[in-house]
Scaffold this motif. Sequence first.
Motif, PDB file in Angstrom:
ATOM      1  N   SER A  80       0.826  -1.210   0.000  1.00  0.00           N
ATOM      2  CA  SER A  80       0.000   0.000   0.000  1.00  0.00           C
ATOM      3  C   SER A  80       0.859   1.259   0.000  1.00  0.00           C
ATOM      4  CB  SER A  80      -0.931  -0.003   1.221  1.00  0.00           C
ATOM      5  OG  SER A  80      -1.809  -1.110   1.189  1.00  0.00           O
ATOM      6  N   LYS A  81       1.954   1.228   0.731  1.00  0.00           N
ATOM      7  CA  LYS A  81       2.849   2.390   0.772  1.00  0.00           C
ATOM      8  C   LYS A  81       3.435   2.667  -0.605  1.00  0.00           C
ATOM      9  CE  LYS A  81       6.741   4.363   3.324  1.00  0.00           C
ATOM     10  NZ  LYS A  81       7.749   4.124   4.392  1.00  0.00           N
ATOM     11  N   LYS A  82       3.829   1.613  -1.323  1.00  0.00           N
ATOM     12  CA  LYS A  82       4.385   1.774  -2.672  1.00  0.00           C
ATOM     13  C   LYS A  82       3.349   2.336  -3.635  1.00  0.00           C
ATOM     14  CE  LYS A  82       7.925  -1.858  -2.450  1.00  0.00           C
ATOM     15  NZ  LYS A  82       8.382  -3.163  -3.013  1.00  0.00           N
ATOM     16  N   ARG A  83       2.069   2.049  -3.357  1.00  0.00           N
ATOM     17  CA  ARG A  83       1.002   2.501  -4.257  1.00  0.00           C
ATOM     18  C   ARG A  83       0.360   3.805  -3.802  1.00  0.00           C
ATOM     19  NH1 ARG A  83      -1.218  -3.542  -5.480  1.00  0.00           N
ATOM     20  NH2 ARG A  83       0.557  -4.151  -6.755  1.00  0.00           N
ATOM     21  N   LEU A 135      -7.809  -5.531  -6.068  1.00  0.00           N
ATOM     22  CA  LEU A 135      -6.799  -5.353  -5.022  1.00  0.00           C
ATOM     23  C   LEU A 135      -7.391  -4.779  -3.740  1.00  0.00           C
ATOM     24  CD1 LEU A 135      -3.936  -3.881  -7.252  1.00  0.00           C
ATOM     25  CD2 LEU A 135      -4.401  -6.271  -6.706  1.00  0.00           C
ATOM     26  N   ASP A 136      -8.705  -4.643  -3.675  1.00  0.00           N
ATOM     27  CA  ASP A 136      -9.338  -4.003  -2.516  1.00  0.00           C
ATOM     28  C   ASP A 136      -9.034  -4.721  -1.208  1.00  0.00           C
ATOM     29  OD1 ASP A 136     -10.415  -2.185  -4.264  1.00  0.00           O
ATOM     30  OD2 ASP A 136     -12.378  -3.141  -4.370  1.00  0.00           O
ATOM     31  N   TYR A 137      -8.933  -6.064  -1.269  1.00  0.00           N
ATOM     32  CA  TYR A 137      -8.670  -6.819  -0.045  1.00  0.00           C
ATOM     33  C   TYR A 137      -7.314  -6.450   0.543  1.00  0.00           C
ATOM     34  CZ  TYR A 137      -5.624  -9.756  -2.918  1.00  0.00           C
ATOM     35  OH  TYR A 137      -4.627 -10.194  -3.744  1.00  0.00           O
ATOM     36  N   ILE A 138      -6.350  -6.054  -0.307  1.00  0.00           N
ATOM     37  CA  ILE A 138      -5.029  -5.634   0.181  1.00  0.00           C
ATOM     38  C   ILE A 138      -5.165  -4.352   0.997  1.00  0.00           C
ATOM     39  CG2 ILE A 138      -2.769  -4.738  -0.528  1.00  0.00           C
ATOM     40  CD1 ILE A 138      -2.813  -6.655  -2.855  1.00  0.00           C
ATOM     41  N   TYR A 139      -5.888  -3.365   0.440  1.00  0.00           N
ATOM     42  CA  TYR A 139      -6.041  -2.088   1.125  1.00  0.00           C
ATOM     43  C   TYR A 139      -6.891  -2.244   2.390  1.00  0.00           C
ATOM     44  CZ  TYR A 139      -4.868  -0.980  -3.721  1.00  0.00           C
ATOM     45  OH  TYR A 139      -4.299  -0.955  -4.972  1.00  0.00           O
ATOM     46  N   LEU A 140      -7.911  -3.080   2.324  1.00  0.00           N
ATOM     47  CA  LEU A 140      -8.748  -3.336   3.497  1.00  0.00           C
ATOM     48  C   LEU A 140      -7.919  -3.920   4.635  1.00  0.00           C
ATOM     49  CD1 LEU A 140     -11.483  -3.888   4.996  1.00  0.00           C
ATOM     50  CD2 LEU A 140     -11.529  -6.082   3.795  1.00  0.00           C
ATOM     51  N   PHE A 141      -7.178  -4.992   4.331  1.00  0.00           N
ATOM     52  CA  PHE A 141      -6.443  -5.694   5.378  1.00  0.00           C
ATOM     53  C   PHE A 141      -5.258  -4.874   5.874  1.00  0.00           C
ATOM     54  CE2 PHE A 141      -4.506  -9.414   7.461  1.00  0.00           C
ATOM     55  CZ  PHE A 141      -5.649 -10.034   7.951  1.00  0.00           C
ATOM     56  N   PHE A 167     -18.108  -7.587   0.937  1.00  0.00           N
ATOM     57  CA  PHE A 167     -18.214  -6.707  -0.217  1.00  0.00           C
ATOM     58  C   PHE A 167     -19.642  -6.829  -0.741  1.00  0.00           C
ATOM     59  CE2 PHE A 167     -13.795  -7.809   0.198  1.00  0.00           C
ATOM     60  CZ  PHE A 167     -13.109  -6.616  -0.078  1.00  0.00           C
ATOM     61  N   PRO A 168     -20.528  -5.896  -0.369  1.00  0.00           N
ATOM     62  CA  PRO A 168     -21.962  -6.083  -0.668  1.00  0.00           C
ATOM     63  C   PRO A 168     -22.311  -6.053  -2.152  1.00  0.00           C
ATOM     64  CG  PRO A 168     -21.561  -3.905   0.249  1.00  0.00           C
ATOM     65  CD  PRO A 168     -20.282  -4.673   0.402  1.00  0.00           C
ATOM     66  N   GLU A 169     -21.394  -5.577  -3.021  1.00  0.00           N
ATOM     67  CA  GLU A 169     -21.656  -5.629  -4.461  1.00  0.00           C
ATOM     68  C   GLU A 169     -21.375  -7.012  -5.037  1.00  0.00           C
ATOM     69  OE1 GLU A 169     -19.869  -1.887  -6.439  1.00  0.00           O
ATOM     70  OE2 GLU A 169     -18.996  -2.001  -4.422  1.00  0.00           O
ATOM     71  N   GLY A 170     -20.628  -7.831  -4.310  1.00  0.00           N
ATOM     72  CA  GLY A 170     -20.329  -9.179  -4.781  1.00  0.00           C
ATOM     73  C   GLY A 170     -19.123  -9.240  -5.687  1.00  0.00           C
ATOM     74  N   ILE A 171     -19.146  -8.490  -6.797  1.00  0.00           N
ATOM     75  CA  ILE A 171     -18.024  -8.481  -7.730  1.00  0.00           C
ATOM     76  C   ILE A 171     -17.472  -7.073  -7.857  1.00  0.00           C
ATOM     77  CG2 ILE A 171     -18.889 -10.455  -9.052  1.00  0.00           C
ATOM     78  CD1 ILE A 171     -19.768  -8.441 -11.209  1.00  0.00           C
ATOM     79  N   GLN A 172     -16.226  -6.983  -8.338  1.00  0.00           N
ATOM     80  CA  GLN A 172     -15.592  -5.683  -8.492  1.00  0.00           C
ATOM     81  C   GLN A 172     -16.243  -4.879  -9.605  1.00  0.00           C
ATOM     82  OE1 GLN A 172     -11.931  -7.874  -9.917  1.00  0.00           O
ATOM     83  NE2 GLN A 172     -11.627  -5.956 -10.994  1.00  0.00           N
ATOM     84  N   SER A 173     -16.148  -3.571  -9.493  1.00  0.00           N
ATOM     85  CA  SER A 173     -16.793  -2.666 -10.444  1.00  0.00           C
ATOM     86  C   SER A 173     -16.251  -2.873 -11.854  1.00  0.00           C
ATOM     87  CB  SER A 173     -16.562  -1.218 -10.008  1.00  0.00           C
ATOM     88  OG  SER A 173     -17.098  -0.329 -10.953  1.00  0.00           O
TER      89      SER A 173
END
Length: 427
Positions: A33-36, A64-70, A130-136
């Motif tokens: 996350s820091k690199k991004r 990659l949302d799970y990376i930022y979440l965790f 993730f209430p949308e189920g799939i990524q946008s």
Amino acid sequence: MEKDFHKEFKNRKIKKPNPLLARIVQFAFKRISKKRNVEFVYTDEFLKIKDSQAIYLCQHKSSLDYIYLFAGIKNLDIHVLCGYQNVFQKRIFKMLKHLGVIAKMLYQPDVQATAQMLQAVKRGGSLAIFPEGIQSTSGSTHPINPATKNFIKKVGLPVVLVTLKGAYFSRTRYSTDVKKGKITVTFDKLFSGEDCKNLSKEQIHNIILRRVQYNEFEEFKDEKVAFIGKKPNIYGLDNIIFKCPNCQSEYSFSTENEVMTCHNCQFSVKMDEYYDIASVNGELPFKNVDEWYKWQRKIIAKEVLSDDFKLSTRVKIGNINVKKLDNNYSLLFHGEGELTLTNKGLYYNGIYDGKDVSMFFEPEQVYSLTMSLNYDLDLYYKNEYFNFKLLHEEKHVAKWMIAAEEIHNLYDTTWKEVSQEVYCYEQ
């Protein structure tokens, strides 16, 4: 006894995530996350409950949302709900199991997954959903699963909202290229436990919709942030944009350098580092990619009403190899045949395990045929997973996905209602 990774993962008792492994994974994700250029923001209301058991609702803008979440959560005793097919990979299977990840059949009522979610809550753990189920697909919200409000009402836990501004632009649905720009991940309290008890299910749903809803193009309209990767931002856009607004032809686009061109009429558009699009020649009636994509959906929503509507292509049919994991998705292909979609349902006619078969998938149960950049279509059907690999006409996957969703909405009024909330059919 022969190994069955599906049963091993789905039938296990949900235990507290391994704390050492969770810290190691979070450390690695913080480095990424820091690199991004990811910034984490915590509201005062969230900090009051940061160590409490809670339901975390997370926008799903990218893979990659799970990376930022965790990387950003404060309480590592959390179970992340994950799409079933993403779990069965050799490199991550054991890690996900020890982290307490729960695999779910997307869209389908999944009794096992729900039971494991309730196990996690009962033993004192938190959940990330993730209430949308799939990524946008196009940078804006997918329908909010109606089951979300029911589960939140049932468990009565505080709810945390996780928003991810910039996540779509850093990793769009149409390209695997990761862009460096600016991502802001915000943790905020959405409901208290008392709120969940006092609010009706419909009130809960409406508040979730209002707070989760997003459009990345609108969010950055007045804040110019460059997103730059190895490839131009327009590269791969023809994976989701398939209809030319100038000549109405389909599947005629290709991208080269910073321009996407229709080979039927030579209509061209360009995109800059801010994801702004402009016409090179001809009139572009859309101010951004999301508007263009939704215009396609409105056209297909009308097309599927016709009894003559039909999509057909040659595919390989497969599912998860539950006996042997691979370093990539562990798909096992069973045969080859013709896949056909009409407003009466989905049909597969061909070979399956060496036999001629005719399969019919009822439209009420085909919520979506989820596309991938490998030109696959994923189907969850009555708690089974199927993968269809397009052998020809690979660029057609986006239309297949939209058409399957719109046909399902002809039979399911609940999903039609939640689709209308986000897709702006009348505009």
